[in-house]
Motif scaffolding. Structure first.
Motif, PDB file in Angstrom:
ATOM      1  N   VAL A  17      42.479  33.812  54.549  1.00  0.00           N
ATOM      2  CA  VAL A  17      43.680  33.771  53.720  1.00  0.00           C
ATOM      3  C   VAL A  17      43.706  34.977  52.790  1.00  0.00           C
ATOM      4  O   VAL A  17      44.740  35.630  52.623  1.00  0.00           O
ATOM      5  N   GLY A  18      42.556  35.310  52.203  1.00  0.00           N
ATOM      6  CA  GLY A  18      42.484  36.500  51.350  1.00  0.00           C
ATOM      7  C   GLY A  18      42.845  37.757  52.110  1.00  0.00           C
ATOM      8  O   GLY A  18      43.581  38.616  51.605  1.00  0.00           O
ATOM      9  N   HIS A  19      42.350  37.883  53.335  1.00  0.00           N
ATOM     10  CA  HIS A  19      42.695  39.033  54.181  1.00  0.00           C
ATOM     11  C   HIS A  19      44.192  39.050  54.474  1.00  0.00           C
ATOM     12  O   HIS A  19      44.839  40.097  54.397  1.00  0.00           O
ATOM     13  N   PHE A  36      48.358  31.765  44.399  1.00  0.00           N
ATOM     14  CA  PHE A  36      47.663  31.039  43.335  1.00  0.00           C
ATOM     15  C   PHE A  36      46.499  30.240  43.909  1.00  0.00           C
ATOM     16  O   PHE A  36      45.399  30.238  43.344  1.00  0.00           O
ATOM     17  N   ALA A  37      46.723  29.556  45.023  1.00  0.00           N
ATOM     18  CA  ALA A  37      45.648  28.786  45.655  1.00  0.00           C
ATOM     19  C   ALA A  37      44.486  29.704  46.018  1.00  0.00           C
ATOM     20  O   ALA A  37      43.325  29.376  45.753  1.00  0.00           O
ATOM     21  N   ALA A  38      44.794  30.853  46.589  1.00  0.00           N
ATOM     22  CA  ALA A  38      43.737  31.803  46.958  1.00  0.00           C
ATOM     23  C   ALA A  38      43.027  32.343  45.722  1.00  0.00           C
ATOM     24  O   ALA A  38      41.825  32.626  45.760  1.00  0.00           O
ATOM     25  N   SER A  39      43.751  32.458  44.620  1.00  0.00           N
ATOM     26  CA  SER A  39      43.118  32.939  43.387  1.00  0.00           C
ATOM     27  C   SER A  39      42.104  31.932  42.853  1.00  0.00           C
ATOM     28  O   SER A  39      41.119  32.315  42.227  1.00  0.00           O
ATOM     29  N   ARG A  80      39.966  34.790  45.998  1.00  0.00           N
ATOM     30  CA  ARG A  80      40.356  35.587  47.159  1.00  0.00           C
ATOM     31  C   ARG A  80      41.610  36.424  46.916  1.00  0.00           C
ATOM     32  O   ARG A  80      42.009  37.187  47.762  1.00  0.00           O
ATOM     33  N   CYS A  81      42.218  36.260  45.734  1.00  0.00           N
ATOM     34  CA  CYS A  81      43.456  36.985  45.454  1.00  0.00           C
ATOM     35  C   CYS A  81      43.686  37.022  43.941  1.00  0.00           C
ATOM     36  O   CYS A  81      43.856  35.964  43.333  1.00  0.00           O
ATOM     37  N   PRO A  82      43.681  38.211  43.346  1.00  0.00           N
ATOM     38  CA  PRO A  82      44.018  38.264  41.922  1.00  0.00           C
ATOM     39  C   PRO A  82      45.519  38.040  41.748  1.00  0.00           C
ATOM     40  O   PRO A  82      46.325  38.498  42.565  1.00  0.00           O
TER      41      PRO A  82
END
Length: 137
Positions: free
Chosen positions: A74-76, A97-100, A104-106
């Motif tokens: 997901v981050g990729h 937001f979920a990945a953050s 995995r995501c700022p």
């Protein structure tokens, strides 16, 4: 392999992806995606061949004993230009937001909070609290 049928609720789908997951941020992020839009993102991550192609591998990992969200994938995906074509600003914001929550995501909270409605914002707050302090389950 499909994770959910049309009759599976988003919350049920999230629970099916959490068996054996003890990491609170991962649990909170997965539950957030289950609660938002009746599992909109969990269904897309599972079944959308275009997203899988962009990420270059399945986004629901079936290699272990139990399926789970592949947060690295997901981050990729989120770093790939054009990944959000065809989704609303709020849908994109919820996935980001979920990945953050699992690092995995700022995200910029101001941008996220302006992209979602009040109900979605409450889901985000609940997920942040569950990621930080655990979910009473």
């Amino acid at each position: 392999m499909t994770v959910a049928s049309d009759k599976t609720t988003g919350e049920e789908l999230a629970e099916s992806l959490l068996e054996g997951v003890v990491n609170e941020p991962m649990r909170a992020a997965t539950k957030l995606l289950g609660a938002h839009g009746n599992g909109y993102w969990l269904r897309r991550l599972s079944d959308d061949r275009e997203l899988v192609a962009v990420a270059d591998h399945p986004l629901i990992d079936h290699s272990g004993r139990c399926p789970m969200v592949d947060w690295e994938g997901v981050g990729h995906l989120l770093k790939t230009p054009g990944w959000s074509r065809g989704v609303s600003r709020s849908q994109a914001a919820v996935l980001e937001f979920a990945a953050s929550l699992v690092n995995r995501c700022p995200v910029q909270i101001g941008r996220i909070s302006h992209a979602v409605n009040d109900a979605e914002f409450q889901l985000l707050l609940g997920a942040m609290e569950a990621a930080s302090y655990g979910d009473p389950r």
